[in-house]
Scaffold this motif. Sequence first.
Motif, PDB file in Angstrom:
ATOM      1  N   VAL A  59      43.701   6.253  88.191  1.00 22.86           N
ATOM      2  CA  VAL A  59      43.448   4.900  88.676  1.00 22.86           C
ATOM      3  C   VAL A  59      42.143   4.881  89.470  1.00 22.86           C
ATOM      4  N   GLU A 101      41.060  10.338  83.320  1.00 19.00           N
ATOM      5  CA  GLU A 101      40.794   9.217  84.220  1.00 19.00           C
ATOM      6  C   GLU A 101      42.072   8.857  84.956  1.00 19.00           C
ATOM      7  N   ASP A 129      47.444   9.056  89.836  1.00 19.98           N
ATOM      8  CA  ASP A 129      48.048   8.601  88.579  1.00 19.98           C
ATOM      9  C   ASP A 129      47.043   8.600  87.437  1.00 19.98           C
ATOM     10  N   ARG A 163      42.415   2.017  76.009  1.00 21.74           N
ATOM     11  CA  ARG A 163      42.979   2.340  77.324  1.00 21.74           C
ATOM     12  C   ARG A 163      41.972   2.871  78.324  1.00 21.74           C
ATOM     13  N   GLN A 164      40.765   3.227  77.862  1.00 19.63           N
ATOM     14  CA  GLN A 164      39.828   3.886  78.779  1.00 19.63           C
ATOM     15  C   GLN A 164      39.188   2.883  79.743  1.00 19.63           C
ATOM     16  N   PRO A 165      39.299   3.120  81.036  1.00 21.60           N
ATOM     17  CA  PRO A 165      38.659   2.207  81.992  1.00 21.60           C
ATOM     18  C   PRO A 165      37.130   2.274  81.898  1.00 21.60           C
ATOM     19  N   ARG A 219      46.642   9.582 102.361  1.00 20.57           N
ATOM     20  CA  ARG A 219      45.386  10.299 102.119  1.00 20.57           C
ATOM     21  C   ARG A 219      44.276   9.429 102.693  1.00 20.57           C
ATOM     22  N   PHE A 246      44.341   7.642  81.523  1.00 16.49           N
ATOM     23  CA  PHE A 246      43.636   7.828  80.246  1.00 16.49           C
ATOM     24  C   PHE A 246      43.166   9.266  80.133  1.00 16.49           C
ATOM     25  N   VAL A 306      30.578   3.535  77.656  1.00 19.65           N
ATOM     26  CA  VAL A 306      31.436   4.270  78.591  1.00 19.65           C
ATOM     27  C   VAL A 306      31.153   5.758  78.426  1.00 19.65           C
ATOM     28  N   ARG A 307      30.567   6.346  79.431  1.00 20.03           N
ATOM     29  CA  ARG A 307      30.201   7.761  79.383  1.00 20.03           C
ATOM     30  C   ARG A 307      29.430   8.063  78.099  1.00 20.03           C
ATOM     31  N   GLY A 334      51.631   6.713  95.832  1.00 20.96           N
ATOM     32  CA  GLY A 334      50.557   6.737  94.838  1.00 20.96           C
ATOM     33  C   GLY A 334      50.092   5.334  94.467  1.00 20.96           C
ATOM     34  N   ILE A 335      48.832   5.231  94.032  1.00 16.91           N
ATOM     35  CA  ILE A 335      48.199   3.929  93.807  1.00 16.91           C
ATOM     36  C   ILE A 335      48.967   3.078  92.786  1.00 16.91           C
ATOM     37  N   LEU A 336      49.362   3.716  91.675  1.00 15.22           N
ATOM     38  CA  LEU A 336      50.026   2.970  90.604  1.00 15.22           C
ATOM     39  C   LEU A 336      51.326   2.323  91.099  1.00 15.22           C
ATOM     40  N   LYS A 337      52.161   3.110  91.758  1.00 19.54           N
ATOM     41  CA  LYS A 337      53.451   2.583  92.231  1.00 19.54           C
ATOM     42  C   LYS A 337      53.244   1.625  93.401  1.00 19.54           C
ATOM     43  N   PHE A 369      41.738   0.623  85.828  1.00 18.38           N
ATOM     44  CA  PHE A 369      42.935   0.396  85.044  1.00 18.38           C
ATOM     45  C   PHE A 369      43.811  -0.584  85.794  1.00 18.38           C
ATOM     46  N   ARG A 409      34.050   1.809  84.268  1.00 14.43           N
ATOM     47  CA  ARG A 409      33.843   1.771  85.724  1.00 14.43           C
ATOM     48  C   ARG A 409      32.563   1.017  86.077  1.00 14.43           C
ATOM     49  N   LYS A 418      29.462   6.565  75.265  1.00 13.69           N
ATOM     50  CA  LYS A 418      30.061   6.191  73.979  1.00 13.69           C
ATOM     51  C   LYS A 418      30.336   4.691  73.930  1.00 13.69           C
ATOM     52  N   GLN A 464      45.675   5.888  99.849  1.00 16.48           N
ATOM     53  CA  GLN A 464      47.008   5.824  99.239  1.00 16.48           C
ATOM     54  C   GLN A 464      47.998   6.553 100.127  1.00 16.48           C
TER      55      GLN A 464
END
Lengths: 124, 370
Positions: A58, A56, A33, B295-297, B23, A36, B348-349, B39-42, B320, B299, B351, B35
Amino acid sequence: MTVKYTKDHEWVRVEGDVGTVGVSDFAQHQLGDVVFVELPDVGRTLEKGKEAAVVESVKAASDVFAPVSGEVIEVNHDLENEPARVNTGAQTEGWFFKLRLSNPSELDGLMDEAAYKAFVEESN
Amino acid sequence: MTEANAPLKTTPLHALHVELGARMVPFAGYDMPVQYPLGILKEHQHTREKAGLFDVSHMGQVRLTGGDPAAALETLVPGDIKGLARGRMRYTLFLNEQGGILDDLMVTNAGDHLFLVVNAACKEQDVAHLREKLAGKAEVELLDDLALLALQGPAAAGVLARFVPEAATMKFMSYLPATFNGVPVVLTRSGYTGEDGYEISCANADAETIVRALLAEPEVEAIGLGARDSLRLEAGLCLYGHDIDTTTTPVEGALEWTLPKRRRAEGGFPGFDIISRQLAEGASRRRVGVQPDGRQPAREHTEIQDADGNRIGEITSGGFGPTAGAPVAMGYVDGAHAAVGTPLTLLVRGKPVPARVAATPFVPQRYYRG
């Protein structure tokens, strides 16, 4: 109109001297998923094989590399609000950016659909 | 710790994970489902809305027996174990002499023994530590013949009650030996998602039948380690080896709530002097929730800076949050920047991304309080 693929799982669809770039359906499946997407600025000059965008999921962040060199002329702003379009339509509505090719001969080094399919199956 | 090149171990549910289309990835020396096709989100959202079933059989289940195992264990952890009523459980920490955290664990007073659940990656060293330090005071048994499942989410109680009626009235952080479809199980009302739910300990040989029975219930989906991580992060729960480790104390880790009054007064656990000093004077750094803008995670290992661009810490878990609908993170900052609302900058990366210290949990915990 031709679609070519890289070993890093980007695709580029070429119409005239404009290439539309995204990540392959195989790549979006591997990423999971998408939450971003960071797109390049319009006007930026990209070099083949160099960092162009960030996607990006999850799980993790991945670089998207420019499949060919050129200047960014448009980006898909829809991905900023709906990054999941990369999952639902990696090779359609989930495109990342368009660039004006500076060296179309670079396309010759990329894979066509059949070669990419074989590449994915082999690396699987 | 596990050898990087050693062959991966499997849980008794490995074939079922593969059958379900998981997986599989290496985790703590085990081949585990990150997962399923959902999928992870759902999977994450399903657990928050209904019920998710997790295989956590890689975790260590340990039985501690002896004349007074609670008194013995208190020499290694700062929690109140002697005061733990029969059938009750609590979260505590194995500490080293510097007050650093060797592992975090759940301890249950099971009546004739203490039942411990420890992290998979630490279980061998935990057992060795217990055997060395408690020699002559307690017997330590790693229960390798047991599997462990977690059923989590608002529908968990209703689902489990169809098989174990008495599960419905169990209190949060309590323990109950029971029977599931004729098979002996040990239930605890606990988990690692911030939701109401249970952990179910059973014989390896019985794990698959129990899982198939639970998955046949309409509210239940199999959930992998990916969603387990995003669920626990939103719930503000630490992941050992990332958010806490041997270099962090309970005070630095913002886990003062694991240090009850009696133990603070009496001591008698490793690192007591250092922890006492930190309780009195504060620690030089502290674990906090971090809410990035946008919105950018951000990490793990993302650099944290103050408003002037000075490095003040690092993200230890970040991603996220599907329920939060935003990136969520935790990390360590110096003591002067730990107050909720403090503006931070994350690199972040490469920035700068504006962020602030946030209260945790990011998503309200919904434990069953009876």
